[in-house]
Structures are given as C-alpha cells and as structure tokens.
Design an enzyme around this catalytic site. Structure first.
Site, PDB file in Angstrom:
ATOM      1  N   ARG A 201       0.833  -1.218   0.000  1.00 49.59           N
ATOM      2  CA  ARG A 201       0.000   0.000   0.000  1.00 49.59           C
ATOM      3  C   ARG A 201       0.867   1.267   0.000  1.00 49.59           C
ATOM      4  O   ARG A 201       0.548   2.264   0.645  1.00 49.59           O
ATOM      5  CB  ARG A 201      -0.935   0.047   1.211  1.00 49.59           C
ATOM      6  CG  ARG A 201      -1.890  -1.091   1.308  1.00 49.59           C
ATOM      7  CD  ARG A 201      -2.955  -1.033   0.185  1.00 49.59           C
ATOM      8  NE  ARG A 201      -3.982  -2.026   0.438  1.00 49.59           N
ATOM      9  CZ  ARG A 201      -3.899  -3.307   0.074  1.00 49.59           C
ATOM     10  NH1 ARG A 201      -2.834  -3.729  -0.608  1.00 49.59           N
ATOM     11  NH2 ARG A 201      -4.866  -4.153   0.347  1.00 49.59           N
ATOM     12  N   SER A 278     -10.890  -0.808   3.386  1.00 50.32           N
ATOM     13  CA  SER A 278     -10.081  -1.003   4.602  1.00 50.32           C
ATOM     14  C   SER A 278      -9.623   0.362   5.116  1.00 50.32           C
ATOM     15  O   SER A 278      -8.986   1.113   4.378  1.00 50.32           O
ATOM     16  CB  SER A 278      -8.848  -1.842   4.291  1.00 50.32           C
ATOM     17  OG  SER A 278      -9.232  -3.057   3.706  1.00 50.32           O
ATOM     18  N   GLU A 374      -5.365   4.251   6.207  1.00 48.56           N
ATOM     19  CA  GLU A 374      -4.983   4.091   4.792  1.00 48.56           C
ATOM     20  C   GLU A 374      -5.376   5.303   3.946  1.00 48.56           C
ATOM     21  O   GLU A 374      -4.607   5.719   3.080  1.00 48.56           O
ATOM     22  CB  GLU A 374      -5.651   2.817   4.258  1.00 48.56           C
ATOM     23  CG  GLU A 374      -5.128   2.371   2.920  1.00 48.56           C
ATOM     24  CD  GLU A 374      -5.844   1.118   2.409  1.00 48.56           C
ATOM     25  OE1 GLU A 374      -5.634   0.044   2.983  1.00 48.56           O
ATOM     26  OE2 GLU A 374      -6.604   1.234   1.438  1.00 48.56           O
TER      27      GLU A 374
HETATM   28  C1  LIG Z   1     -15.379  -0.417  -0.964  1.00 49.35           C
HETATM   29  C2  LIG Z   1     -13.911  -0.123  -1.157  1.00 49.35           C
HETATM   30  C3  LIG Z   1     -13.025  -1.176  -1.335  1.00 49.35           C
HETATM   31  C4  LIG Z   1     -11.657  -0.919  -1.515  1.00 49.35           C
HETATM   32  N1  LIG Z   1     -10.814  -1.982  -1.693  1.00 49.35           N
HETATM   33  C5  LIG Z   1      -9.503  -1.784  -1.888  1.00 49.35           C
HETATM   34  C6  LIG Z   1      -8.617  -2.893  -2.085  1.00 49.35           C
HETATM   35  O1  LIG Z   1      -9.030  -4.054  -2.109  1.00 49.35           O
HETATM   36  N2  LIG Z   1      -7.297  -2.623  -2.254  1.00 49.35           N
HETATM   37  C7  LIG Z   1      -6.813  -1.355  -2.257  1.00 49.35           C
HETATM   38  O2  LIG Z   1      -5.594  -1.212  -2.427  1.00 49.35           O
HETATM   39  N3  LIG Z   1      -7.629  -0.278  -2.095  1.00 49.35           N
HETATM   40  C8  LIG Z   1      -8.950  -0.467  -1.903  1.00 49.35           C
HETATM   41  N4  LIG Z   1      -9.781   0.605  -1.720  1.00 49.35           N
HETATM   42  C9  LIG Z   1      -9.226   1.973  -1.705  1.00 49.35           C
HETATM   43  C10 LIG Z   1      -9.346   2.727  -3.064  1.00 49.35           C
HETATM   44  O3  LIG Z   1     -10.281   2.125  -3.893  1.00 49.35           O
HETATM   45  C11 LIG Z   1      -7.997   2.801  -3.779  1.00 49.35           C
HETATM   46  O4  LIG Z   1      -7.026   3.404  -2.977  1.00 49.35           O
HETATM   47  C12 LIG Z   1      -8.102   3.577  -5.108  1.00 49.35           C
HETATM   48  O5  LIG Z   1      -6.912   3.428  -5.849  1.00 49.35           O
HETATM   49  C13 LIG Z   1      -8.370   5.068  -4.904  1.00 49.35           C
HETATM   50  O6  LIG Z   1      -8.637   5.611  -6.169  1.00 49.35           O
HETATM   51  P1  LIG Z   1      -9.388   6.989  -6.344  1.00 49.35           P
HETATM   52  O7  LIG Z   1      -9.383   7.315  -7.786  1.00 49.35           O
HETATM   53  O8  LIG Z   1     -10.718   6.919  -5.686  1.00 49.35           O
HETATM   54  O9  LIG Z   1      -8.416   7.962  -5.572  1.00 49.35           O
HETATM   55  P2  LIG Z   1      -8.788   9.219  -4.646  1.00 49.35           P
HETATM   56  O10 LIG Z   1      -9.428   8.731  -3.391  1.00 49.35           O
HETATM   57  O11 LIG Z   1      -9.519  10.236  -5.422  1.00 49.35           O
HETATM   58  O12 LIG Z   1      -7.332   9.753  -4.318  1.00 49.35           O
HETATM   59  C14 LIG Z   1      -6.440   8.990  -3.556  1.00 49.35           C
HETATM   60  C15 LIG Z   1      -5.067   9.685  -3.589  1.00 49.35           C
HETATM   61  O13 LIG Z   1      -4.521   9.608  -4.890  1.00 49.35           O
HETATM   62  C16 LIG Z   1      -4.270  10.921  -5.414  1.00 49.35           C
HETATM   63  N5  LIG Z   1      -4.599  10.881  -6.838  1.00 49.35           N
HETATM   64  C17 LIG Z   1      -5.738  10.396  -7.393  1.00 49.35           C
HETATM   65  N6  LIG Z   1      -5.653  10.444  -8.741  1.00 49.35           N
HETATM   66  C18 LIG Z   1      -4.446  11.003  -9.024  1.00 49.35           C
HETATM   67  C19 LIG Z   1      -3.781  11.329 -10.241  1.00 49.35           C
HETATM   68  N7  LIG Z   1      -4.326  11.087 -11.441  1.00 49.35           N
HETATM   69  N8  LIG Z   1      -2.555  11.907 -10.163  1.00 49.35           N
HETATM   70  C20 LIG Z   1      -1.968  12.163  -8.957  1.00 49.35           C
HETATM   71  N9  LIG Z   1      -2.553  11.857  -7.787  1.00 49.35           N
HETATM   72  C21 LIG Z   1      -3.780  11.286  -7.815  1.00 49.35           C
HETATM   73  C22 LIG Z   1      -5.166  11.861  -4.621  1.00 49.35           C
HETATM   74  O14 LIG Z   1      -4.608  13.164  -4.564  1.00 49.35           O
HETATM   75  C23 LIG Z   1      -5.157  11.179  -3.261  1.00 49.35           C
HETATM   76  O15 LIG Z   1      -3.993  11.557  -2.567  1.00 49.35           O
HETATM   77  C24 LIG Z   1     -11.162   0.398  -1.524  1.00 49.35           C
HETATM   78  C25 LIG Z   1     -12.079   1.468  -1.359  1.00 49.35           C
HETATM   79  C26 LIG Z   1     -13.430   1.211  -1.191  1.00 49.35           C
HETATM   80  C27 LIG Z   1     -14.390   2.353  -1.050  1.00 49.35           C
END
Ligand SMILES: Cc1cc2nc3c(=O)[nH]c(=O)nc-3n(C[C@H](O)[C@H](O)[C@H](O)COP(=O)(O)OP(=O)(O)OC[C@H]3O[C@@H](n4cnc5c(N)ncnc54)[C@H](O)[C@@H]3O)c2cc1C
Length: 378
Positions: A201, A278, A374
C-alpha cells in the site's frame, strides 16, 4: 495457461500519454466520455460541494474545482500558482472540511494497446478511467493479468499511488510506466516501474508526498500484461470460492467473477453505505513483539514477511478491541467487517477522526500496536 495475440490493426503510435488518449479510429468513444462526464460540471466552478465525489460522502467545499478531461488542460499557467488537490474517484479520501484551493478532478479518458513483444502486451489507460471497468475491458480484449484486482473502486490514475492490492496481487506487479505532469517544471515526464518503489500500500508517490499538495498529476498509466497466463488463485478465500463453484481450472473470467462475488458479500457498497474500504493498514511488527503478542493471544493471526517482520490483521485487532459493529455517533466499524469504517449518515470529517482516534487508542491499549489510516485526509 492462456496466450492470446492482440487484435490486428490497432497499433497507434506510442505516445506515453503526452496527447489525449485516442482509440484506433482517432476518437474517444462517446459512451466512455458520457460515463466519465456523468454528474461532473464541464467548466471551472467555485465553492463546489465534494460530498458526491468522495465515497465516505463527507461534506466539504472546494474553493475552486475543475474537471480535467485532457492532459493539455494541466498546462494552463494559472493552475501552477494555486494550492491544489488532485482528485480521482474519492474512494481513498477523508474530507476534513472545506478545501481552500483548487480541486482538479481527473477524468482523462481512453484505453488502448500501445505495443506488444514476444512476452507481453502493453496497455495504456487515461488516468480518469474507472479502475474496475478498465480491468473488465482488458479481460474482454483477451489480455488477462489484472483480474485479481476486480471491483476495487477508484480511477486508473490513482492505482499506483498506494499500489492497490487484493487477493494476492498488487498493481505494481503489472505496472510498466506512467506519465505525469509536473506543475512546477511545467512539463510532462515519464516514470518507470523501477522508479516507483512499490511496497505494501505504498509507493514513491506517497513516500515523496505527491498526493499531499498536488505537486504532480498522473495523466496515463501503462500496464505490462504477460501473454502467458497462469491463474493466481493461491489466496485461500479465492481458492475456496472457486472450489465451491466446482472450478478446478479457472479462466481469468472465472477468477474475476469469484472475486467480484466475494467482495460483494464482504464489503459494503459505498453507494449504499458510505466507506473507503479497509480503513487501516495491516500493521507490521518485529518478530519479538509478534512472539510476545502470540503468547498472550494464541489466536493472533500473523503473516511472516520476507524482511523478517510480521504482518498482523488490523481487522482482527479492531474486532478484539470491541469495535466490530460499534459506533460513536454516525461513524463506526462495519458489523460484517471490522476493518471498514462506515458513515451511517450525516457524518462529518470530525466524526470520522473521533472514531478513528478511539479505535487507535483501544487497539494500542490492548495490543501496544499502532494502527495507521490508509486514506488520505484533505
Ligand atoms: C469499498 C472499497 C473497497 C476498496 N478496496 C480496496 C482494495 O481491495 N485494495 C486497495 O488497495 N484499495 C482499496 N480501496 C481503496 C481505493 O479504492 C484505492 O485506494 C483507489 O486506488 C483510490 O482511487 P481513487 O481514484 O478513488 O483515488 P482518490 O481517493 O480520489 O485519491 C487517492 C489519492 O490519490 C491521489 N490521486 C488520485 N488520482 C491522481 C492522479 N491522477 N494523479 C496524482 N494523484 C492522484 C489523490 O490526490 C489522493 O492523494 C477500496 C475502497 C473502497 C471504497
């Protein structure tokens, strides 16, 4: 084992994402654009409520907000001067209140085959593509490798940030390179896998704080998917699900559909019960501490790591500390999965922080283990 050649005639020039991604016919698909554009304002706006754009549904306004649908938009000189936050799907985010800056909502579309060699295909995706849809699309094209990461919410651009992982696979294992925009240098630059320092992570993007002040924006990511495929079904929960389905030799689609079913059973759908998956990292402790805990708690789940440390299950620690299904006001730990913090409705960032601190304190008091959240706090 499965090996499939890509369809003929779809080899656009390798562009490393410096221009907006286009399909073989030169156009983004309308359906794709419609999906990404759904519910998003088209022009820069002020005082935009971000609660629909974070999966915990927490309130918070952005002083300024702009949707980014093409990499070139990032080069506007005005953007470099402002306090920024880069937003993807908001699925790893805790809004703590209003944000006095500019939110750049990444919605760059497009996905394509970049090239292939004897061993692998190289697939590029715009940062704004939905991660799960992208994974399913690769499977439909006959390019397996990402199926274990099915149904993780969020965008492709955010996947490398915390090296998303699930069911025995981390995205870093299939990552080839990415393109990002550096607001300070006003230039695009490529980042290779060897630069990413992927860990549990974690990655260079978190280690060097890219995510904290919007220093860089990832515009596209290239994945390397080997042509020879073997199922990654070592994870016990996954192999049990396949066995229950009477599948001895799973296809990539079988694995994807088993994982989708497990996740739907286990995790609350953020559209119905707001959450970020998580909420805490699984903590890593040294061998001596793991042994001492085991002596006191014989049922302690523990996973020895190659570096000699031992990974503990945060969900088990939280449950043992009495937090499974327990709430402080509108925020608590989900009754079916103690590692998932949920908003039962009307919560603010302060409510989340209060519950988080209480869980951390109780786990620390019982096990002398620190839990690290996280998600990113904005
Ligand atoms: C129900 C659920 C289940 C999940 N299961 C998992 C799992 O199994 N494994 C896991 O690893 N994670 C899991 N996650 C967490 C999440 O889905 C991941 O971390 C995902 O990659 C976040 O993506 P996002 O586009 O929503 O990012 P955001 O929440 O919008 O952003 C997260 C971070 O990334 C940065 N960011 C986003 N896009 C960019 C970009 N293009 N350039 C630069 N920085 C950027 C943002 O500034 C922020 O700091 C889960 C979440 C939920 C709600």
């Amino acid at each position: 084992m499965l090996s499939k050649a890509p369809p003929a005639g779809v080899y656009p020039k390798i562009g490393m994402g410096l221009t907006p991604l286009r399909f073989a016919d030169g156009k983004p698909s309308q359906a794709d654009n419609d999906k990404i554009n759904e519910n998003l304002p088209m022009h820069p706006r002020n005082h935009v409520d971000l609660s629909p754009f974070n999966t915990l549904a927490l309130p918070g306004k952005a002083a300024a907000y702009q949707k980014i649908t093409a990499p070139e938009q990032l080069a506007a000189p005005d953007l470099a001067k402002q306090n920024r936050f880069i937003l993807g799907g908001g699925s790893n985010l805790v809004m703590t209140g209003d944000f006095d800056g500019l939110v750049l909502h990444m919605a760059i579309p497009g996905k394509r085959l970049v090239k292939e060699d004897a061993e692998a295909v190289y697939i590029e995706s715009g940062a704004g593509e939905n991660w799960h849809d992208f994974v399913q699309w690769t499977l439909q094209q006959g390019w397996p490798g990402l199926e274990n990461l099915s149904l993780i919410p969020g965008t492709v651009g955010a996947a490398p940030i915390q090296n998303i992982g699930a069911y025995g696979l981390e995205v870093g294992e299939c990552f080839h390179s990415l393109t990002a925009w550096d607001f300070e240098k006003q230039a695009f630059f490529p980042v290779d896998r060897s630069d990413c320092r992927f860990a549990y992570r974690d990655s260079i993007f978190k280690q060097e704080g890219w995510h904290l002040n919007g220093r860089m924006a990832i515009t596209s990511v290239i994945f390397r998917l080997p042509k020879i495929w073997t199922p990654n079904n070592r994870y016990a929960e996954l192999s049990n699900e396949l066995a229950a389905r009477d599948i001895a030799a799973p296809t990539p689609q079988d694995i994807a559909s088993a994982i989708i079913a497990i996740r739907q059973r286990k995790l609350p759908d953020p559209a119905i019960i707001p959450n970020t998956g998580s909420f805490f990292h699984n903590p890593l402790v040294d061998q001596a501490q793991a042994d001492a805990l085991l002596a006191k708690f014989p049922a302690l789940p523990r996973y020895p790591q190659p570096d000699g440390r031992v990974k503990l299950a945060a969900g088990w620690l939280i449950e043992q500390a009495g937090w499974k299904g327990k709430y402080l006001g509108p925020v608590g730990m989900y009754e079916k999965q103690a590692l998932v913090l949920i908003n039962r409705g009307g919560a603010t960032g302060a409510d989340v922080q209060r519950t988080m601190a209480a869980v951390q304190a109780d786990v620390k008091a019982k096990f002398a283990v620190d839990l690290t959240p996280e998600p990113i706090f904005l």
